[in-house]
Scaffold this active site. Structure first.
Site, PDB file in Angstrom:
ATOM      1  N   ALA A  18       0.823  -1.207   0.000  1.00 34.22           N
ATOM      2  CA  ALA A  18       0.000   0.000   0.000  1.00 34.22           C
ATOM      3  C   ALA A  18       0.857   1.256   0.000  1.00 34.22           C
ATOM      4  CB  ALA A  18      -0.935  -0.004   1.209  1.00 34.22           C
ATOM      5  N   CYS A  51       2.459 -12.883   0.401  1.00 29.65           N
ATOM      6  CA  CYS A  51       1.643 -14.030  -0.008  1.00 29.65           C
ATOM      7  C   CYS A  51       2.486 -15.124  -0.653  1.00 29.65           C
ATOM      8  CB  CYS A  51       0.567 -13.580  -0.993  1.00 29.65           C
ATOM      9  SG  CYS A  51      -0.565 -12.330  -0.352  1.00 29.65           S
ATOM     10  N   ARG A 452     -28.663 -22.341 -10.571  1.00 30.12           N
ATOM     11  CA  ARG A 452     -29.963 -22.904 -10.965  1.00 30.12           C
ATOM     12  C   ARG A 452     -30.661 -23.530  -9.779  1.00 30.12           C
ATOM     13  NH1 ARG A 452     -29.290 -26.937 -15.860  1.00 30.12           N
ATOM     14  NH2 ARG A 452     -31.531 -27.157 -15.476  1.00 30.12           N
TER      15      ARG A 452
END
Length: 461
Positions: A18, A51, A452
């Protein structure tokens, strides 16, 4: 107000994703003659992929430097005054300055700022247990941590490893140790691994990990790390048992590193992270921004603040902050909570809400779980996959998806992440025009099969 000879000064606390994304983006928008950028990083490395550490430890990534996206010298070549091994110890918001300490010499000094970025990251949870600081016990947060662990693994004649915690870091480190030839036991406080999943999906991960030769111990609270006569770790103890260990990995998770912000009186949320607006500006502050693992973010599905420490978000935060600090305009609207992980050939993915998340915010929902395959059933290499889907009662709005399966399972969660961001219903999802060919999917993709079934359940509910 300008501090540095007519130029504005942007000060960045934290030299990883960041912070340096913000510094780099601000530099793209404004040249050195307009904006001075000073960044502080207390560690040895900048802009690295935490990571990737489990994959470096496991040997899939052959060398440490592959995990470094941009070195300190590369940042400096872009006119960013990056000061390594320098820790910020105080933020004076009223005086618009920060106090920094050189880690090597101990010398301290104040640096004024016009604009400030707080990107202090997270700290690993390290339980207050007897023996937890013994040689052979490792956390895994930085490249230094990864190197220390590799040194221990190389110098340890025994081949027994205990991983404490079964979240993302825990399962990824279990894989790394299996690859290194260790016998691995995972001790977890919860009954099932991966608390980011519902327990029924976590149970699938549990079974698969045991099938890979990992010993899973659930409902177990670690009470002590036992040491031998040489002071090194020899076992991990719970209330009911002892698990021999030549090396122990702490994979219990992280918390936002916000001690500086708290001392400066900046606003923190229920999870301990800094609170920001859509522009990533700290609430109540005109010239202070924050991003990465030290902030809380808005969950777009639940409407609640959440703590989600992921590199994907940190880099996006940095881009938004750098744009705004550099005079442009950008926002970060929030997240839907998407994450993927793997242990050996098992892929684990989730996005949106779990059942308990939905209940916590008062949502009524239906759930469906389906079994399918990653490819057409007749095509070689088709692997089983389980998809769980949550849909809101009455409206049919998609609330969350969890997937556990083999190759080709994990990234399917991105379909659901897009649908969640678009606030689609499960009925609408059934009409999605997804790519099909036998090597890639059945005619009905597993995510659409779940949609579905969920749509049918919502209609009949």
């Amino acid at each position: 107000m300008s501090i540095a000879g007519g130029r504005e000064r942007l000060v960045v606390i934290g030299g990883d994703a960041a912070g340096m994304s913000a510094a780099s983006q601000a530099r793209r928008l404004r040249g050195p003659g307009e904006l001075e950028i000073v960044a502080f990083e207390r560690g040895h490395f900048t802009s690295f992929s935490a990571c990737g550490i489990p994959y470096w430890v496991g040997g899939q990534v052959p060398e440490r430097d592959r995990l470094i996206a941009r070195t300190a010298d590369e940042h400096r070549a872009r006119d960013i005054d990056l000061r390594m091994r320098t820790e910020v110890t105080e933020i004076d918001v009223a005086g618009q300055r920060v106090r920094a300490r050189d880690v090597g010499s101990g010398a301290e000094y104040w640096t004024p700022y016009d604009k400030l970025v707080i990107a202090t990251g997270a700290r690993p949870v390290r339980p207050d247990l007897p023996g937890v600081d013994a040689p052979g016990v490792h956390g895994v947060q930085t490249l230094d941590d990864g190197q220390a662990l590799l040194d221990t693994l190389a110098g340890t004649p025994g081949r027994r490893a205990v991983v404490v915690g079964a979240g993302y870091i825990g399962v990824e480190m279990a894989e790394a140790l299996i690859r290194r030839g260790f016998e691995v036991t995972v001790v977890n406080r919860g009954r099932e691994p991966m608390s980011t999943l519902d327990p029924d999906m976590g149970r699938l991960v549990h079974r698969a990990m045991e099938g890979l030769g990992i010993t899973m111990v659930g409902d177990a609270e670690v009470t002590e790390v036992l040491t031998g006569q040489d002071g090194r770790v020899r076992a991990v103890a719970t209330r009911d048992a002892e698990f021999p260990a030549d090396v122990v990995i702490l994979g219990i998770g992280v918390r936002p590193e916000t001690a500086l912000a708290r001392a400066a009186g900046l606003p923190l949320g229920a999870h301990g992270g800094l609170l920001t607006d859509l522009a990533m500006r700290v609430r109540g502050q005109e010239n202070v921004w924050a991003g990465g693992d030290c902030v809380e973010v808005l969950n777009l599905v639940s409407g609640q603040q959440q703590y989600v420490p992921l590199g994907t978000h940190a880099n996006k935060h940095g881009q938004v902050i750098g744009t705004n600090a550099g005079g442009g305009y950008a926002t970060f609207p929030g997240v839907v909570g998407t994450a993927v992980s793997k242990v050996c050939d098992l892929e684990i993915a989730r996005t949106g809400l779990r059942e308990k998340d939905a209940r916590r915010v008062g949502l009524r929902f239906e759930t469906v779980t389906i079994e399918s395959t990653s490819r057409a059933g007749y095509y070689p290499g088709a692997a089983p996959m389980t998809v769980k889907m949550l849909a809101e009662t009455r409206t049919g709005r998609l609330l969350g998806v969890q997937i556990v399966g083999r190759e080709g399972a994990g990234k399917r969660v991105d379909i659901a992440a897009v649908a969640l961001t678009a606030r689609m219903t499960v009925e609408e999802m059934t009409a999605l025009d997804l790519g099909y060919a036998p090597p890639f999917s059945p005619v009905w993709d597993p995510v659409l099969v779940a949609a579905r079934k969920a749509a049918s359940k919502v209609r009949s509910g």
